[in-house]
Design a protein around this motif. Structure first.
Motif, PDB file in Angstrom:
ATOM      1  N   PRO A 139       6.431  10.977   0.656  1.00 31.35           N
ATOM      2  CA  PRO A 139       6.800   9.799   1.443  1.00 31.35           C
ATOM      3  C   PRO A 139       6.402   8.506   0.734  1.00 31.35           C
ATOM      4  CG  PRO A 139       4.709  10.646   2.213  1.00 31.35           C
ATOM      5  CD  PRO A 139       5.148  11.575   1.109  1.00 31.35           C
ATOM      6  N   VAL A 140       6.915   7.386   1.240  1.00 28.68           N
ATOM      7  CA  VAL A 140       6.502   6.066   0.759  1.00 28.68           C
ATOM      8  C   VAL A 140       5.140   5.765   1.382  1.00 28.68           C
ATOM      9  CG1 VAL A 140       7.016   3.594   0.786  1.00 28.68           C
ATOM     10  CG2 VAL A 140       8.867   5.260   0.487  1.00 28.68           C
ATOM     11  N   LEU A 141       4.119   5.563   0.541  1.00 34.56           N
ATOM     12  CA  LEU A 141       2.763   5.272   1.014  1.00 34.56           C
ATOM     13  C   LEU A 141       2.433   3.781   0.954  1.00 34.56           C
ATOM     14  CD1 LEU A 141       0.735   8.196  -0.650  1.00 34.56           C
ATOM     15  CD2 LEU A 141       1.872   8.144   1.568  1.00 34.56           C
ATOM     16  N   ASP A 142       3.425   2.974   0.625  1.00 36.95           N
ATOM     17  CA  ASP A 142       3.189   1.533   0.494  1.00 36.95           C
ATOM     18  C   ASP A 142       2.834   0.900   1.845  1.00 36.95           C
ATOM     19  OD1 ASP A 142       3.882   1.584  -2.255  1.00 36.95           O
ATOM     20  OD2 ASP A 142       6.004   1.564  -1.712  1.00 36.95           O
ATOM     21  N   ILE A 143       1.914  -0.060   1.802  1.00 36.83           N
ATOM     22  CA  ILE A 143       1.551  -0.864   2.972  1.00 36.83           C
ATOM     23  C   ILE A 143       2.344  -2.162   2.861  1.00 36.83           C
ATOM     24  CG2 ILE A 143      -0.375  -1.740   4.355  1.00 36.83           C
ATOM     25  CD1 ILE A 143      -0.808   1.160   3.512  1.00 36.83           C
ATOM     26  N   ASN A 144       3.372  -2.327   3.671  1.00 34.09           N
ATOM     27  CA  ASN A 144       4.268  -3.471   3.482  1.00 34.09           C
ATOM     28  C   ASN A 144       3.687  -4.740   4.099  1.00 34.09           C
ATOM     29  OD1 ASN A 144       7.159  -3.882   2.384  1.00 34.09           O
ATOM     30  ND2 ASN A 144       7.019  -5.202   4.167  1.00 34.09           N
ATOM     31  N   THR A 145       2.708  -5.317   3.415  1.00 36.60           N
ATOM     32  CA  THR A 145       2.043  -6.514   3.936  1.00 36.60           C
ATOM     33  C   THR A 145       2.758  -7.802   3.572  1.00 36.60           C
ATOM     34  OG1 THR A 145       0.613  -6.473   1.982  1.00 36.60           O
ATOM     35  CG2 THR A 145      -0.247  -5.463   4.003  1.00 36.60           C
ATOM     36  N   ASN A 146       3.720  -7.737   2.662  1.00 34.77           N
ATOM     37  CA  ASN A 146       4.464  -8.941   2.274  1.00 34.77           C
ATOM     38  C   ASN A 146       5.818  -8.952   2.995  1.00 34.77           C
ATOM     39  OD1 ASN A 146       5.891 -11.012   1.051  1.00 34.77           O
ATOM     40  ND2 ASN A 146       5.040 -10.613  -0.980  1.00 34.77           N
ATOM     41  N   HIS A 186       4.658   4.120  -3.793  1.00 35.15           N
ATOM     42  CA  HIS A 186       4.788   3.885  -5.229  1.00 35.15           C
ATOM     43  C   HIS A 186       3.413   3.445  -5.738  1.00 35.15           C
ATOM     44  CE1 HIS A 186       8.749   3.131  -3.384  1.00 35.15           C
ATOM     45  NE2 HIS A 186       9.264   3.600  -4.502  1.00 35.15           N
ATOM     46  N   TYR A 187       2.677   4.377  -6.285  1.00 34.10           N
ATOM     47  CA  TYR A 187       1.300   4.177  -6.719  1.00 34.10           C
ATOM     48  C   TYR A 187       1.222   3.169  -7.862  1.00 34.10           C
ATOM     49  CZ  TYR A 187      -3.151   5.372  -8.952  1.00 34.10           C
ATOM     50  OH  TYR A 187      -4.398   5.323  -9.518  1.00 34.10           O
ATOM     51  N   PRO A 188       0.235   2.230  -7.827  1.00 32.89           N
ATOM     52  CA  PRO A 188      -0.865   2.049  -6.876  1.00 32.89           C
ATOM     53  C   PRO A 188      -0.491   1.311  -5.589  1.00 32.89           C
ATOM     54  CG  PRO A 188      -1.379   1.109  -9.050  1.00 32.89           C
ATOM     55  CD  PRO A 188       0.081   1.355  -9.001  1.00 32.89           C
ATOM     56  N   GLY A 189       0.776   0.924  -5.421  1.00 35.44           N
ATOM     57  CA  GLY A 189       1.202   0.224  -4.219  1.00 35.44           C
ATOM     58  C   GLY A 189       2.237  -0.841  -4.524  1.00 35.44           C
ATOM     59  N   MET A 230       4.083   9.505  -7.284  1.00 37.85           N
ATOM     60  CA  MET A 230       4.978   8.762  -8.163  1.00 37.85           C
ATOM     61  C   MET A 230       4.396   7.373  -8.408  1.00 37.85           C
ATOM     62  SD  MET A 230       8.855   7.344  -7.589  1.00 37.85           S
ATOM     63  CE  MET A 230       9.768   8.803  -8.092  1.00 37.85           C
ATOM     64  N   SER A 231       4.374   6.971  -9.657  1.00 37.10           N
ATOM     65  CA  SER A 231       3.802   5.670 -10.019  1.00 37.10           C
ATOM     66  C   SER A 231       4.872   4.579  -9.983  1.00 37.10           C
ATOM     67  CB  SER A 231       3.193   5.735 -11.417  1.00 37.10           C
ATOM     68  OG  SER A 231       4.211   5.971 -12.381  1.00 37.10           O
ATOM     69  N   GLY A 268      -2.709  17.172  -8.236  1.00 34.14           N
ATOM     70  CA  GLY A 268      -1.269  17.430  -8.228  1.00 34.14           C
ATOM     71  C   GLY A 268      -0.555  16.854  -9.432  1.00 34.14           C
ATOM     72  N   LEU A 269       0.773  16.764  -9.304  1.00 34.30           N
ATOM     73  CA  LEU A 269       1.625  16.264 -10.377  1.00 34.30           C
ATOM     74  C   LEU A 269       1.711  14.742 -10.329  1.00 34.30           C
ATOM     75  CD1 LEU A 269       4.596  18.781 -10.007  1.00 34.30           C
ATOM     76  CD2 LEU A 269       2.916  18.747 -11.856  1.00 34.30           C
ATOM     77  N   MET A 270       1.536  14.103 -11.467  1.00 39.46           N
ATOM     78  CA  MET A 270       1.728  12.663 -11.577  1.00 39.46           C
ATOM     79  C   MET A 270       3.086  12.434 -12.241  1.00 39.46           C
ATOM     80  SD  MET A 270       0.667   9.595 -10.961  1.00 39.46           S
ATOM     81  CE  MET A 270      -1.101   9.666 -10.634  1.00 39.46           C
ATOM     82  N   ILE A 271       3.957  11.720 -11.542  1.00 42.57           N
ATOM     83  CA  ILE A 271       5.333  11.530 -11.993  1.00 42.57           C
ATOM     84  C   ILE A 271       5.630  10.037 -12.056  1.00 42.57           C
ATOM     85  CG2 ILE A 271       7.755  12.071 -11.492  1.00 42.57           C
ATOM     86  CD1 ILE A 271       6.761  14.468  -9.878  1.00 42.57           C
TER      87      ILE A 271
END
Length: 559
Positions: A139-146, A186-189, A230-231, A268-271
């Motif tokens: 899933p999308v783990l982004d915190i949409n603060t903007n 999308h890591y790191p965010g 996913m980065s 886990g896998l880093m993609i």
């Protein structure tokens, strides 16, 4: 993490160097102007088609039978069963139009219902597995603060880290219980950016402590549960090591390897995200980006799909042979890939995908009804004066359109298959109504013409279709100044004015909504019908805002 018995070393030892390297490169089995399908087919026939990315087929290969034919062909082209990977934030329908269309993550967030999140994720996983896909970009783990974020927005669950973690945990469990590896992104965010990384390189200048409590908190909490990450192609100066100045996260060893694996306990896998995106490709080129991403610690990279996959393959192979990429790193990554291939179905499942079996799962009645239930429960009422509307009133339906769509409608009429067409027909099924359009950038003449037109109607219903779009820049998901002026005028000129937002709630920050307003969070048929049904009082909306709308509404707001 799940325990299992598998001869990882045995598999690794019988793989050739080419096969090991190929397993780290995700190619896209698609047709583009730059890369014809036969180049991807040749890549498979050369024994290098081990990892396959999003399967996008020609426009004439959009039905299930032809898709199965293509997938079965790909499944038999290499010594090892391909590891199929797909981007599926709203299900497989983003790539395969016959699959179940599920609502976006912010719609799920608006339900505040983790059970629905789990069930939708599990259903998507089942559709993935039915078609042979083992790994999903979700899933999308982004915190949409903007609020001005042009690319995440409704793709996120919300803007509160603990809320996002709660919803994401349910999603991860659903996907993985369904047998599909997840790649939280999308890591790191990417939640506090104002630039689309498809177009340029965003930069986040927060200090490390702030990042740990916001952008990185979902990863810190969920890394032990995630099978993949996913980065993103974003600059994070506070997280970079010495010597990595002006280096995007994608190419930073400190960010990609040290932080998740040494501090967060990630196994886990880093993609990587797609190396086609301009934010990375324009700055580094195909070869440098591919080698740098692997050196940073990615197990798998999403190859630049606008170029021949052999370009990426050969540059990575040369970097391994000359010692730039250590063989020890290749071994670590490939063994990790083998492990997760076993977790998601193994190597030997060459069973032909049969139409009768697949069609029992993909777009099945149970999944279709679940998608409708989510869309229904997501509808958020932020203002109410005239609703529910009564039938028999003289009604005008207005839909926002792009200039191109506006010209099409003018020349050929309104397509019933378009979002605007579905919207108009949905209103018409409840009451007689006329139709008009509003351009993204209306001229002063357009504004006067429409304001004059509404004076003869008791109900004026405006459907805004301003959604998040890659490569759209600042116009993505936002109202133009001209639209803001026109909507403000329409509110004053109309007896009853109802605003239906088939996108994100942030556009309300630029509007002073004084009358009725519903948010549907998406433009698919279920979202549109649910919003129209709520407007006519067929059910009581229960959705709540999963974000703050600056200056207007707080997290959790509804009326």
């Amino acid at each position: 993490m799940m325990k299992f018995n598998a001869d990882i070393d045995g598999i690794y030892n019988v793989m050739s160097l080419d096969e090991k390297i190929a397993s780290m490169i995700v190619v896209r089995a698609c047709y583009t102007e730059a890369v014809r399908t036969d180049r991807v087919q040749n890549f498979f026939e050369d024994g290098k088609g081990v990892s396959v990315g999003k399967v996008i087929l020609n426009s004439n290969v959009r039905d299930l039978n032809k898709t199965l034919e293509q997938l079965n062909k790909l499944r038999t082209k290499s010594k090892f069963m391909p590891f199929f990977y797909i981007d599926g934030e709203q299900g497989l329908v983003q790539s395969l139009s016959f699959a179940t269309p599920f609502p976006c993550q912010m719609a799920l967030g608006a339900t505040f219902d983790t059970d629905l999140v789990y069930r939708s994720s599990y259903a998507i996983a089942k559709e993935c597995r039915a078609l042979g896909f083992s790994i999903i970009s979700q899933p999308v783990l982004d915190i949409n603060t903007n609020p001005d974020n042009p690319i995440i927005n409704t793709r996120a669950f919300g803007d509160n880290p603990d809320f996002v973690i709660k919803m994401s945990r349910a999603a991860i469990q659903g996907f993985q219980d369904g047998g599909v590896a997840t790649t939280g992104k999308h890591y790191p965010g990417h939640g506090d950016t104002a630039v689309d990384s498809h177009m340029a390189m965003p930069r986040v200048d927060k200090n490390r402590e702030t990042l740990m409590e916001m952008e990185l908190k979902p990863y810190k909490e969920l890394c032990p549960e995630l099978w993949g990450i996913m980065s993103a192609h974003i600059l994070y100066p506070a997280l970079q090591a010495e010597g990595e100045e002006d280096c995007p996260a994608t190419l930073s060893r400190a960010i990609i390897y040290d932080l998740p694996r040494k501090e967060f306990g990630f196994t886990g896998l880093m993609i990587s995200d797609s190396l086609t995106m301009k934010g990375i490709k324009d700055a580094y080129g195909i070869e440098k980006a591919a080698i740098g991403a692997i050196l940073a610690g990615h197990d798998m990279i999403l190859q630049d799909y606008n170029s021949d996959p052999d370009i990426t393959f050969h540059c990575v192979k040369e970097a391994v042979l000359n010692g730039t990429i250590p063989m020890e790193q290749v071994e670590e990554s490939v063994k990790r890939i083998i492990r997760f291939r076993f977790l998601t179905g193994g190597y030997d499942n060459r069973k032909v995908l049969e139409y009768d079996e697949v069609s029992k799962v993909v777009h099945c009645k149970e999944h279709v009804e679940l998608a409708k239930q989510i869309a229904h429960k997501a509808i958020t009422r932020v203002e109410m004066t005239a609703m529910p509307l009564k039938k028999g009133k003289k009604t005008l339906v207005i839909a926002t359109v792009s200039e191109q769509d506006g010209k099409y409608i003018e020349d050929y009429g309104l397509s019933d298959a378009s979002g605007q067409g579905i919207f108009y027909r949905a209103v018409q099924s409840n009451t007689d109504a006329d139709f008009a359009t509003m351009l993204e950038f209306p001229t002063p003449a357009d504004i006067e013409k429409l304001c004059d037109k509404v004076k003869g109607y008791e109900n004026v219903i405006l459907g805004s279709f301003m959604t998040v779009r890659a490569y759209a820049g600042k116009s993505s998901g936002r109202l133009s100044d001209e639209q803001v002026e026109l909507i403000s005028r329409l509110q004053k000129e109309s007896q009853n004015f109802i605003l239906l937002i088939f996108g994100g709630p942030y556009m309300l920050s630029s509007l002073d909504v004084q009358k009725d307003c519903l948010i549907a969070y998406g433009t698919n048929q279920d979202a549109i019908h649910s919003a129209v049904d709520a407007m006519f009082g067929k059910f009581e909306p229960t959705g709540k805002l999963p974000v703050n709308v600056p200056g207007r509404y707080a997290f959790g707001h509804s009326v």
